[in-house]
Motif scaffolding. Sequence first.
Motif, PDB file in Angstrom:
ATOM      1  N   ALA A   1     117.040  28.678  33.132  1.00  0.00           N
ATOM      2  CA  ALA A   1     118.365  27.921  33.544  1.00  0.00           C
ATOM      3  C   ALA A   1     117.836  26.447  32.974  1.00  0.00           C
ATOM      4  O   ALA A   1     116.829  26.006  32.835  1.00  0.00           O
ATOM      5  CB  ALA A   1     118.361  28.073  35.001  1.00  0.00           C
ATOM      6  N   GLU A   2     118.904  25.439  33.352  1.00  0.00           N
ATOM      7  CA  GLU A   2     118.855  24.133  33.186  1.00  0.00           C
ATOM      8  C   GLU A   2     117.881  23.357  34.016  1.00  0.00           C
ATOM      9  O   GLU A   2     117.419  22.181  33.953  1.00  0.00           O
ATOM     10  CB  GLU A   2     120.155  23.335  32.808  1.00  0.00           C
ATOM     11  N   ASP A   3     118.022  23.789  35.385  1.00  0.00           N
ATOM     12  CA  ASP A   3     117.361  23.338  36.474  1.00  0.00           C
ATOM     13  C   ASP A   3     117.412  24.425  37.619  1.00  0.00           C
ATOM     14  O   ASP A   3     118.065  25.582  37.436  1.00  0.00           O
ATOM     15  CB  ASP A   3     117.893  21.981  36.933  1.00  0.00           C
TER      16      ASP A   3
ATOM     17  N   SER B   1     121.716  26.371  48.165  1.00  0.00           N
ATOM     18  CA  SER B   1     122.169  27.610  47.612  1.00  0.00           C
ATOM     19  C   SER B   1     121.555  28.705  48.271  1.00  0.00           C
ATOM     20  O   SER B   1     122.179  29.725  48.190  1.00  0.00           O
ATOM     21  CB  SER B   1     122.157  27.662  46.208  1.00  0.00           C
TER      22      SER B   1
ATOM     23  N   LEU C   1     118.827  24.143  40.351  1.00  0.00           N
ATOM     24  CA  LEU C   1     120.092  24.248  41.117  1.00  0.00           C
ATOM     25  C   LEU C   1     120.931  25.347  40.405  1.00  0.00           C
ATOM     26  O   LEU C   1     121.629  26.197  40.995  1.00  0.00           O
ATOM     27  CB  LEU C   1     120.884  23.094  40.851  1.00  0.00           C
ATOM     28  N   ALA C   2     120.495  25.288  39.075  1.00  0.00           N
ATOM     29  CA  ALA C   2     121.342  26.353  38.174  1.00  0.00           C
ATOM     30  C   ALA C   2     120.592  27.733  38.375  1.00  0.00           C
ATOM     31  O   ALA C   2     121.579  28.795  38.482  1.00  0.00           O
ATOM     32  CB  ALA C   2     121.190  25.997  36.672  1.00  0.00           C
TER      33      ALA C   2
ATOM     34  N   ASN D   1     121.614  29.528  41.686  1.00  0.00           N
ATOM     35  CA  ASN D   1     123.061  29.800  41.553  1.00  0.00           C
ATOM     36  C   ASN D   1     123.432  31.010  40.407  1.00  0.00           C
ATOM     37  O   ASN D   1     124.159  31.758  40.654  1.00  0.00           O
ATOM     38  CB  ASN D   1     124.022  28.625  41.169  1.00  0.00           C
TER      39      ASN D   1
END
Lengths: 587, 277
Positions: free
Chosen positions: A265-267, A300, A269-270, A273
């Motif tokens: 993922a890009e970070d 999240s 947070l991603a 999720n």
Amino acid sequence: MNQIETTLDRPAVSVTDVQTEALTVVMLGSGGSGVMTAAEILLRAAARAGYYGLMTKSFGPQIRGGEAAAFVTLSANPVEIQGDRVDLLFAIDWKNAQRFAGELQLEADSLVVSGEIDAELPEIVTGAGPRLAEINLKTLTRTHKGTRPNMVALGAVAGAIGLPRDVVAALVGQQLVKKGEAAMAQGQTAVDLGYGEAANFALAKLDRPAGDTARWIISGNQAAGYGAMRGGVRFAAAYPITPATEILEWLAPRLQKAGGLLVQAEDELASINMIVGGSFGGSAVLTATSGPGLALMSESIGLAVAAEIPMLVIDVMRGGPSTGIPTKSEQTDLNIAVYGLHGDAPHVVTAPNSIADCLFTAQWSTHLAESMQVPTIMLSDQSFGQALGIVEKPAELAFATRRLVAETPGENYKRYALTETGVSPMALPGTPGGQYTADGLEHAESGTPSSGVADHNQQLEKRLRKVVDFDYGDHWAQIEGDGPAAIITWGSTTGPVRQAMRRVDPDGRRLRLISLRLISPALPGALAEALDGSDKILVIEQSQMAQFFGHLKAQFDLPAMADLYARPGPQPFRAAEIAAKLEEWLS
Amino acid sequence: MSVETACALTARDYKSDLKPVWCPGCGDFSILMAITMAMAEVGRPPEDVAVISGIGCSSRVPAYTSCYGFHGVHGRALPLATGLKLSRPDLLVIATGGDGDGYSIGGNHFMHACRRNVDLTYIVMDNQVYGMTKGQPSPTTPPEWDSALVPGGTGLSPFHPLVIALAAGANFVARTFSGDPKGTAQTIVEAINHPGFSLIEILSPCVTFRPEEREWAKQVHPASVDPTDDRARAARRVLTDDGFNTGILYRGKRAPYQPAFNPDTSANVDFEAEFLP
């Protein structure tokens, strides 16, 4: 070869020391000198010879090229922690060795072998006044064309310990097989040179191990990844972070082989999720991270609590706060894992108590997450994750893991129906008649957003009940011994405590160990039962602010007289340190 | 074939019974209508469609459809949709949201979703304001717009979502207007049918906090040129237009990112050999 002192009989170690048959070897060299490769072959050879062992790595601050040290502790008995002291230090070179000050516990009878002739030894060595020896690696490897210093060092160390030459030679052959026959032959020569030199070293030989049980060589991070796969995880999304990345790198190709997938993922947070999405779609999912990543994910994880999305979040803890000490261990993410979510957000927090237990706990945690439709955070740490252990092959086990799925949702299907267990059948996308909108907004049983008093109270109650009333069985803690003085601990502190207990209380009459595997929800009744008959309690943990102790005091019925031994990292606990503490506490 | 399955699905079949929370006159009503019209035309049954959103007025869309939905946290609709689509490639996955959710708090995900090019359709209802929190400037708000939070205006150049999408690798880029639900529905259908990541930026007036946006109805006009597959041309076009050009701007040819995923619960015995010493 220039043996300065030769004493064939090492001084006897104290009788209470259960690690009398254990040896700790350190192989040291500048980055690129190949100490890690040599040490890993040493560990493998020891495993093939029937020993238990543990290998930890210590690196300089540079990405590549700094000084590197591999610590290998071997024994005929299970090894969970590095030995108290270094028995043999082999330095291929001494370039930046001084930076390991505080990590190398050399004593007067430790043997230090310098791979350089007439090298200026660093203060960490000279200060301890150990026995010294030298091998002229430069001359040896020049005389024997194609031989590498690290392989000579390997032969010398393996020979000094008394590992069978053929086992080491076979492993070196395997290591070099891709480089061709000439390289393999040179490898054998190097090992033989080392064995030849070893004949002059005075080091106690390791006892022959008894028994012949099946062994694995595995790191805590591999074990966690494999445990999660055993638990059914097939979709993962993650962002790289030390010291958790090895879980992801281990999983990526293997998930694919098992029909699963890992997405970078890009970070964070991603990544969190993405797994919410994957789990909503029906997959058992995980992400792995460390403290800073867990902090980013916490919003999240709260969503997953509210929307009742099962997921496993593995946090491989490192020194904090902030970027802290990424390559060293500390038990300091307990608070954020247990108390870091906003709102009243019941979820599960678990912790393995050994490298091998990373496998069990990851599998169990997946089972808990799926069974209760709840996010489960597993708190591993750097000392498990990045250490390589020779362990007993873990038992095959299978939980009856089953996500309660609404196979044929009827006309009155309600995603968040109030059920007896608090777990409601989950309709998966693609199932006709089960359509609902999962929501972080408080909702009615149907999933429709609601700020009504009754809906909020009912849904809060259901989400708490399903987690608190779940039958965690005996897995909530590891309990050993039944002495009147009880030690309560968790995670990677368990190993040192266990080894210290064997020294202080070899008969097991005075002490008992309770190591919590289920950190949250708290099971005060279970702990009270485990404490039955105890008259004093000592809590031991690796946290300056005593997060575990605070959690116990807040959530459990801990007697007012409970004692505490808490200190921060980065220095790992050693058995001697804990043993001294226990003697003082018991007296 | 039974009579039931033979019957074509209509827009009504994709609507739930929930009454939207939106203000009367909100552009999102007709976009919701356009979305359901598009779904009916695409014809996947509602249970095979998932509508994913974050937080904001337009992020309430999922529950107003009869599909599977996820109303997650602010700014994270795209990663959630990505995780769902990658693990369930059989589903039709649509993400919806607003300018604050998608371009501000979710900005990083927006770029990376374009770059990753998973087969998703992202519908952004851009009203150039935070409506749910009662009128703060968003990344697309004009610099001089006065508000309680930023008196005198932000003084900042608005974010240019279409150019960013093109630069980041989106495979389909379009702009429509909420006042044209039929055209919007048709564009959504094309976006769904186009492989990879599709962005539809829909101008959707906020009559409550930006009443001047009612004027958009007079300002929008269809683009005078056909869509291109040339990223640079598309970017130039959209950088130099007046912001009210509607239509499909760009249709790319990148293959979507969709690794094979066949969940399989077979035993893991194969992996144990590597742990032997």
